[in-house]
Enzyme design. Structure first.
Site, PDB file in Angstrom:
ATOM      1  N   VAL A   1       0.831  -1.214   0.000  1.00 49.54           N
ATOM      2  CA  VAL A   1       0.000   0.000   0.000  1.00 49.54           C
ATOM      3  C   VAL A   1       0.864   1.262   0.000  1.00 49.54           C
ATOM      4  O   VAL A   1       0.601   2.213  -0.753  1.00 49.54           O
ATOM      5  CB  VAL A   1      -0.975  -0.003   1.208  1.00 49.54           C
ATOM      6  CG1 VAL A   1      -1.852   1.249   1.193  1.00 49.54           C
ATOM      7  CG2 VAL A   1      -1.851  -1.245   1.185  1.00 49.54           C
TER       8      VAL A   1
ATOM      9  N   LYS B   1      -6.506  -1.459   9.473  1.00 49.93           N
ATOM     10  CA  LYS B   1      -7.751  -1.792  10.193  1.00 49.93           C
ATOM     11  C   LYS B   1      -7.500  -2.396  11.564  1.00 49.93           C
ATOM     12  O   LYS B   1      -8.290  -2.212  12.489  1.00 49.93           O
ATOM     13  CB  LYS B   1      -8.650  -2.713   9.363  1.00 49.93           C
ATOM     14  CG  LYS B   1      -7.963  -3.961   8.833  1.00 49.93           C
ATOM     15  CD  LYS B   1      -7.425  -3.754   7.452  1.00 49.93           C
ATOM     16  CE  LYS B   1      -6.350  -4.758   7.141  1.00 49.93           C
ATOM     17  NZ  LYS B   1      -6.296  -5.148   5.765  1.00 49.93           N
TER      18      LYS B   1
ATOM     19  N   GLU C   1     -10.192   5.795   5.791  1.00 49.86           N
ATOM     20  CA  GLU C   1     -11.094   5.326   4.727  1.00 49.86           C
ATOM     21  C   GLU C   1     -10.641   3.991   4.137  1.00 49.86           C
ATOM     22  O   GLU C   1     -11.455   3.115   3.817  1.00 49.86           O
ATOM     23  CB  GLU C   1     -11.164   6.389   3.619  1.00 49.86           C
ATOM     24  CG  GLU C   1     -12.090   6.058   2.462  1.00 49.86           C
ATOM     25  CD  GLU C   1     -13.535   5.896   2.901  1.00 49.86           C
ATOM     26  OE1 GLU C   1     -14.125   6.881   3.352  1.00 49.86           O
ATOM     27  OE2 GLU C   1     -14.064   4.772   2.784  1.00 49.86           O
TER      28      GLU C   1
ATOM     29  N   GLY D   1     -10.929  -1.565   1.079  1.00 51.85           N
ATOM     30  CA  GLY D   1      -9.846  -1.165   0.167  1.00 51.85           C
ATOM     31  C   GLY D   1     -10.155   0.168  -0.492  1.00 51.85           C
ATOM     32  O   GLY D   1     -10.269   1.197   0.176  1.00 51.85           O
TER      33      GLY D   1
ATOM     34  N   ILE E   1     -12.911   1.125  -1.904  1.00 53.40           N
ATOM     35  CA  ILE E   1     -14.336   1.517  -1.921  1.00 53.40           C
ATOM     36  C   ILE E   1     -14.594   2.621  -0.896  1.00 53.40           C
ATOM     37  O   ILE E   1     -14.239   2.464   0.272  1.00 53.40           O
ATOM     38  CB  ILE E   1     -15.253   0.322  -1.548  1.00 53.40           C
ATOM     39  CG1 ILE E   1     -14.969  -0.873  -2.440  1.00 53.40           C
ATOM     40  CG2 ILE E   1     -16.710   0.718  -1.602  1.00 53.40           C
ATOM     41  CD1 ILE E   1     -15.690  -2.143  -1.985  1.00 53.40           C
TER      42      ILE E   1
ATOM     43  N   GLY F   1      -0.836  -9.631  -3.712  1.00 53.33           N
ATOM     44  CA  GLY F   1      -0.716  -8.585  -2.686  1.00 53.33           C
ATOM     45  C   GLY F   1      -2.005  -8.324  -1.936  1.00 53.33           C
ATOM     46  O   GLY F   1      -2.181  -7.273  -1.336  1.00 53.33           O
TER      47      GLY F   1
ATOM     48  N   GLU G   1      -2.995 -10.585   4.077  1.00 51.71           N
ATOM     49  CA  GLU G   1      -2.217 -10.018   5.181  1.00 51.71           C
ATOM     50  C   GLU G   1      -0.880 -10.749   5.274  1.00 51.71           C
ATOM     51  O   GLU G   1      -0.729 -11.858   4.755  1.00 51.71           O
ATOM     52  CB  GLU G   1      -2.981 -10.211   6.502  1.00 51.71           C
ATOM     53  CG  GLU G   1      -4.326  -9.512   6.560  1.00 51.71           C
ATOM     54  CD  GLU G   1      -4.214  -8.015   6.367  1.00 51.71           C
ATOM     55  OE1 GLU G   1      -3.548  -7.353   7.169  1.00 51.71           O
ATOM     56  OE2 GLU G   1      -4.805  -7.493   5.399  1.00 51.71           O
TER      57      GLU G   1
ATOM     58  N   LYS H   1     -12.993  -5.079  10.418  1.00 52.15           N
ATOM     59  CA  LYS H   1     -13.633  -4.107   9.509  1.00 52.15           C
ATOM     60  C   LYS H   1     -15.103  -3.875   9.873  1.00 52.15           C
ATOM     61  O   LYS H   1     -15.574  -2.739   9.863  1.00 52.15           O
ATOM     62  CB  LYS H   1     -13.494  -4.595   8.069  1.00 52.15           C
ATOM     63  CG  LYS H   1     -12.046  -4.554   7.559  1.00 52.15           C
ATOM     64  CD  LYS H   1     -11.899  -5.316   6.257  1.00 52.15           C
ATOM     65  CE  LYS H   1     -10.504  -5.166   5.654  1.00 52.15           C
ATOM     66  NZ  LYS H   1     -10.269  -6.085   4.529  1.00 52.15           N
TER      67      LYS H   1
ATOM     68  N   GLY I   1      -5.522  -4.679  -2.574  1.00 50.03           N
ATOM     69  CA  GLY I   1      -4.610  -4.462  -3.699  1.00 50.03           C
ATOM     70  C   GLY I   1      -3.994  -3.084  -3.644  1.00 50.03           C
ATOM     71  O   GLY I   1      -4.528  -2.153  -3.031  1.00 50.03           O
TER      72      GLY I   1
END
Ligand code: HSE
Length: 411
Positions: free
Chosen positions: A12, A100, A124, A129, A131, A182, A185, A200, A299
């Protein structure tokens, strides 16, 4: 000029640097001033790294630099990320994150810390991810009383279940593919056993409860490791799929409940369209009705999209307190024992189990028989019309003893 730092140059974090480089002009137009990544903190060395001149192993280069106003924490986990987040917020630097685990565990403290230091803690990217779901729940749907959120919110398990169902890939191979892409975790147990999804759903529930903190560890959680090709065959017979669903119910006249578990879900249900790494989150509000959010749930670039969106928001609200309602520890419990919740389930049993036996071990439960998809067994769908709770499902299947093969909930 907005100067930011990235903590952790993994999937990320590298995506965040790439998105900022890729969309530099668009971001500057949005902010009204240029934005740049000034430092990237990571203890590792990276070969062929286009951002090598920004890399540092010294945390002071970030935390003692007064020019850096926003920090993207993409380290993950709740140890070093926790220390760095506190250090950044204490220095008045806003922090945005995809982490998270950290939000679910220390969200109350970190949001309060941001508030007292006049900066923001935004997350966010921690759910869904790429969204948009945190901000829409918190802002766009704020006019509603939300009574339910149900989602496919773990990309890795959804990828595995889709590969198992559509291609017949075995579990281990599908997991390996998810890791290569990717999505998974660092320790994929968190994905497979449902811990990631429960963190989440706890984050979403805390937002729906206007900041009353939901402790994810009390949520009843079952992962996908027990899902078999036989379960998938039953789902297909029922024109359905198997998905790991995370559900939070917030009914007006009953207690709040939450669960993470594999469910059979009808192909007619809009949630079921989310296959592969895609996530879908259905929300029910008393003004809007049903609304669904859909997109890539894991991703590099999809998650970075959400992180960078938060960076812009934090930069635009520089020197102001958090604009996510800060969480707090409520005095009353916010979640109740899930054993009282209504449940519908398919059970697979030995063919000697008669209708009368079902009626005796599941008293008062409405049911229907499903032809066995597998030789030497039959199926029953139990609990239509809210006639069974989790407690009865558990006691009835235990009473069947060796005649019981497996059970899976139906959404
Ligand atoms: N491991 C997570 C998933 C990453 O598969 O959904 C995104 O949170």
């Amino acid at each position: 000029m907005v100067n930011i730092a990235v903590l952790g140059f993994g999937v990320v974090g590298s995506g965040v640097a790439e998105v900022i480089a890729m969309n530099e002009k668009q971001l500057a137009a949005h902010l009204g001033e240029p934005i740049r990544v000034k430092k990237i903190l990571d203890i590792r060395d990276f070969e062929n790294n286009p951002f090598s001149e920004l890399m540092t192993k010294n945390a002071d280069d970030v935390f003692l630099d007064p020019e850096i106003s926003v920090v993207a924490e993409t380290i993950g986990g709740a140890q070093i990320a926790y220390e760095f987040t506190k250090r950044a917020l204490s220095a008045g630097k806003s922090v945005v994150t995809s982490n998270k685990e950290l939000v679910a565990k220390h969200g109350v403290e970190l949001m309060q810390l941001a508030l007292s230091n006049h900066c923001t803690y935004l997350f966010e990217a921690s759910v869904g991810g790429g969204i948009p779901i945190i901000r829409p729940l918190h802002r766009c749907l704020a006019a509603n009383r939300i009574s339910k959120v149900a989602g496919i919110i773990n990309g890795t398990t959804n990828y595995i279940l889709t590969q198992m169902s559509e291609i017949g890939t075995d579990f281990a191979d599908a997991l390996r593919e998810a890791q290569q892409k990717g999505y998974a975790e660092q320790n994929p147990t968190a994905d497979i056993e449902g811990h990631d999804a429960r963190r989440k759903i706890a984050i979403l529930a805390s937002i729906i409860l206007n900041g009353a903190y939901v402790d994810n560890t009390v949520i009843h959680t079952e992962g996908i490791s027990s899902v078999t090709q036989e379960d998938i065959a039953y789902a297909k017979r029922l024109d359905s799929k198997i998905k790991l669903l995370a559900i939070f119910r917030h009914p007006e006249k009953a207690r709040n409940s939450a669960i993470v578990a594999p469910h059979i879900i009808s192909r007619q249900d809009p949630l079921s369209v989310a296959d592969g790494v895609f996530n879908a989150i259905a929300v029910r509000g008393n003004a809007i009705g049903d609304v669904m959010f859909y997109g890539q749930g894991a991703g590099k670039m999809a998650t970075a999209s959400a992180v960078v969106g938060d960076i812009l928001d934090a930069a635009l609200h520089h020197d102001r307190s958090a604009h996510i309602t800060p969480w707090y520890n409520a005095e009353e419990p916010v979640l109740y024992d899930h054993s009282d919740s209504f449940v519908k389930a398919l059970i697979r049993v030995k063919p000697s189990v008669t209708d009368r036996r079902i009626e005796s071990v599941f008293p008062g439960v409405l049911y229907e028989r499903v032809d066995g998809v597998v030789d030497g067994e039959v199926g029953f769908i139990l609990g239509t019309d809210r006639s069974m709770n989790e407690k009865t499902l558990l006691s009835g299947t235990a009473e069947l003893g060796d005649l019981f093969i497996s059970r899976i909930r139906i959404y």
